[in-house]
Design an enzyme around this catalytic site. Structure first.
Site, short mmCIF file in Angstrom:
data_model
loop_
_atom_site.label_atom_id
_atom_site.label_comp_id
_atom_site.label_asym_id
_atom_site.label_seq_id
_atom_site.Cartn_x
_atom_site.Cartn_y
_atom_site.Cartn_z
CG ASP A 33 -1.92 1.13 1.00
OD1 ASP A 33 -1.85 2.18 0.50
OD2 ASP A 33 -2.36 1.02 2.18
CG ASN A 35 -3.20 5.37 -1.56
OD1 ASN A 35 -2.75 3.51 -0.93
ND2 ASN A 35 -3.61 5.69 -2.13
CG ASP A 37 -5.36 3.24 0.41
OD1 ASP A 37 -5.23 2.05 0.44
OD2 ASP A 37 -6.85 3.27 -0.92
CG ASP A 41 -1.45 1.67 -4.09
OD1 ASP A 41 -0.10 1.20 -4.30
OD2 ASP A 41 -1.41 2.26 -2.74
CG ASP A 218 -12.15 -15.69 -12.99
OD1 ASP A 218 -11.49 -15.72 -11.47
OD2 ASP A 218 -13.29 -15.27 -12.75
CD GLU A 276 -10.49 -19.79 -12.01
OE1 GLU A 276 -10.14 -20.02 -9.95
OE2 GLU A 276 -11.18 -19.59 -11.74
CG HIS A 348 -7.09 -15.30 -5.90
ND1 HIS A 348 -5.95 -15.76 -6.88
CD2 HIS A 348 -7.86 -15.42 -6.53
CE1 HIS A 348 -7.24 -16.25 -7.74
NE2 HIS A 348 -8.12 -15.36 -7.53
CG ASP A 349 -10.09 -18.11 -6.00
OD1 ASP A 349 -9.92 -17.26 -4.91
OD2 ASP A 349 -9.57 -18.20 -6.76
#
Ligand code: NOJ
Length: 572
Positions: A33, A35, A37, A41, A218, A276, A348-349
């Site tokens: 990150d 910035n 928040d 990013d 995907d 995928e 990520h799954d």
């Protein structure tokens, strides 16, 4: 934009460049990150590219950064040709692509075209009327005859969504249901409509022209549905299983062939395409990835990451080494002389592999590196998911308030409210199998925000970041990071790792995974003890000479036995 240079840094065989490549996946929300928040990013990624290049990675796959309401963290896209302000701007993306190329790596984007967000203008228009130009861009169906639309039981068929509940959502605007295989905010696109395909292929061409090097596609084997949309057999969830009617549907080959023709054929043969494909069989994968007639470079199959599912992903069973041998061995064999495998433990799954298949306590380092040795020395293209190269583990969240994933939150609500399952039981399942395990912030340092952000992150950091982090590993020759670097270097220097054939070795052990790779007179044997016991392995010479790579220091290697989670690769 400058094209990637030097991406064939490795000894070429007569095969495609991606056969000797290793891919690194970035989940942008959780990477870095810049910035403050609390959300990762694009400039944050640029600032950390040397961490990835330092591993020897050839390709970066970036999970979605497109404009999106973020219901499914960007897998719900409302504008395919813009960057979500959360992550930066299109110009930031151009800077990232240039910075990746300048380091000799390629850059692959996620392509999510089975569905859009319900905020995509295509869907907004489609839901407005049954006659407008976008009316047939999605799957709209009337309520079941004899029912009142919108009431339970009036859904056009019995399919369940992947994220709990029915796969149909009632739209009062049209007085019809629309299909959503994932959340109700992710309506499925109707690929049978040629205008949908035109729009998607135009968008893909726009991205390739902008300078990217390919797509990770995907759930691409879901894009063609059986037009009858028949009921499926009812599962424990209480809903029908629609997989037989939407996975590998009647037009899947026609649509992917059309994509190849309209997007890739006019271009040099340098684009990486990975589909995928939940539920794909080895035979189907062989067809999809055949070098001459296939449509894709490789596919992600799901068999080995389903081995611990007992009925569904939330109920688990122990995976044995013989399960792994049977599954991975079968895939190696099926794609031996046609097609190509992708190799992964994490993404990520998936829960973190070291917690799931390894030992994230006593033998954390050893099991993370043993699993890596096995995977990276198979035949295929290995994928490294952010944090895997540090041995990042599952998270000990003990409260539903820490979870963020739509799949986990829906499952929790469904189980605790509809089925009255005790919250403690459901939390246990989320901790073991939930996708948030993979999505906590990247652990750069031992500082309070893990060096990810100075602001409270969108999802809590794993408390073990105080000792498990990149800062402590990158320069440590014995670290997991350095071990990954050595494995990747081996793929780049040893043609037998890339192109050698693969044979399982029968070592008559229930815990040793062993195989041989051979290319002409080049032979490598890989032996890995996937257990906490010291073991011997029949019929393999476990000497201490000729070891190309091993995860125990040389002074702790035994002759004739493997220590807990010890892995070695020998040059024979
Ligand atoms: C597969 C993606 O990997 C996953 O994260 C997403 O939720 C579904 N497809 C829906 O896009």
């Amino acid at each position: 934009m400058r094209a990637a240079e030097g991406s064939n840094r490795t000894a070429r065989t007569d095969e495609a460049w991606w056969h000797s490549a290793v891919v690194y996946q970035i989940y942008p929300r959780s990477f870095a990150d810049s910035n403050n928040d609390g959300i990762g990013d694009l400039p944050g990624i640029v600032a950390h590219l040397d961490h990835i290049a330092g591993l020897g990675i050839d390709v970066i796959w970036l999970s979605p950064v497109y404009r999106s309401p973020q219901t499914d963290n960007g897998y719900d896209i409302s504008d395919y040709q813009d960057v979500d302000p959360l992550f930066g701007t299109l110009e930031d993306l151009d800077v990232l692509i240039d910075a990746v190329h300048a380091r000799g790596m390629k850059f692959v984007m996620d392509l999510v075209v089975n569905h859009t967000s319900d905020e995509h203008p295509w869907f907004v228009q489609s839901r407005q009327s049954r006659t407008g130009p976008k009316a047939d861009w999605y799957f709209w169906r009337d309520a079941r005859p004899g029912t009142v639309g919108g009431e339970p039981g009036s859904e056009p068929n019995n399919w369940g969504s992947a994220f709990s509940g029915s796969a149909w959502q009632w739209s009062p605007d049209r007085g019809q249901f629309y299909l959503h295989l994932f959340s109700a905010r992710q309506p499925d696109l109707n690929w049978d409509n040629p205008a949908v395909r035109d729009a998607i292929f135009a968008m893909m061409n726009w991205w390739l022209d902008r300078g990217i090097d390919g797509f990770r596609m995907d759930v691409i084997n879901f894009i063609s549905k059986d037009p009858e949309l028949p009921d499926g057999s009812v599962t424990d969830s209480g809903y029908g299983d629609g997989m037989p009617y939407f996975a590998h549907g009647p037009q899947i080959h026609a649509y992917l062939a059309e994509m190849r023709r309209r997007v890739f054929d006019g271009r040099p043969d340098t684009y990486l395409t990975v589909g995928e494909m939940p539920g794909v069989t080895p035979e189907q994968a062989r067809e999809f990835t055949d070098r001459v007639h296939g449509h894709l470079a490789m596919v992600f199959q799901f068999e080995h990451v389903s081995l611990d599912h007992d009925g569904d992903k939330w109920t688990t069973r122990k995976v044995t080494v013989s399960d792994l041998r049977e599954t991975l061995g079968r895939w190696q064999e099926a794609l031996a002389d046609a097609g190509w495998n992708s190799l992964y433990w994490n993404n990520h799954d998936q829960p973190r592999a070291v917690s799931r298949f390894g030992d994230d306590t006593t033998y954390w380092r050893e099991s993370a590196t043993a699993l890596a040795t096995v995977l990276h020395l198979h035949r295929g293209t290995p994928y490294v998911y952010q944090g895997e190269e540090l041995g990042m583990t599952n998270v000990p969240f003990d409260d539903i308030a820490s979870f963020r994933d739509v799949e986990s939150l829906n499952h929790y609500a469904d189980q605790t409210q509809r089925l009255r399952v005790e919250p403690r039981v459901v939390l246990d399942a989320l901790r073991r199998s939930g996708r948030d395990n993979a999505r906590t912030p990247m652990q750069w340092t031992g500082d309070p925000g893990a060096g990810f952000s100075d602001a409270p992150p969108w999802i809590p950091v794993n408390p073990n970041h105080c000792w498990l982090n990149a800062a402590s590993q990158v320069d440590d020759p014995d670290s997991i990071y350095q071990y990954y670097r050595a494995l990747i270097a081996l793929r780049h220097s040893e043609p037998v790792v890339v192109s050698g054939d693969f044979t399982l070795l029968d070592v008559r052990s229930e815990t040793v995974y062993a195989f041989r790779r051979r290319l002409g007179d080049q032979v490598i044997d890989v032996v890995a003890n996937l257990s906490v016991e010291r073991v011997t392995a029949a019929s393999v010479d476990l000497g201490t000479d000729g070891i190309l790579i091993g995860n125990y220091p040389s002074d702790r290697r035994l002759v004739g036995a493997l220590e807990p989670w010890e892995a070695r690769a020998y040059r024979r």
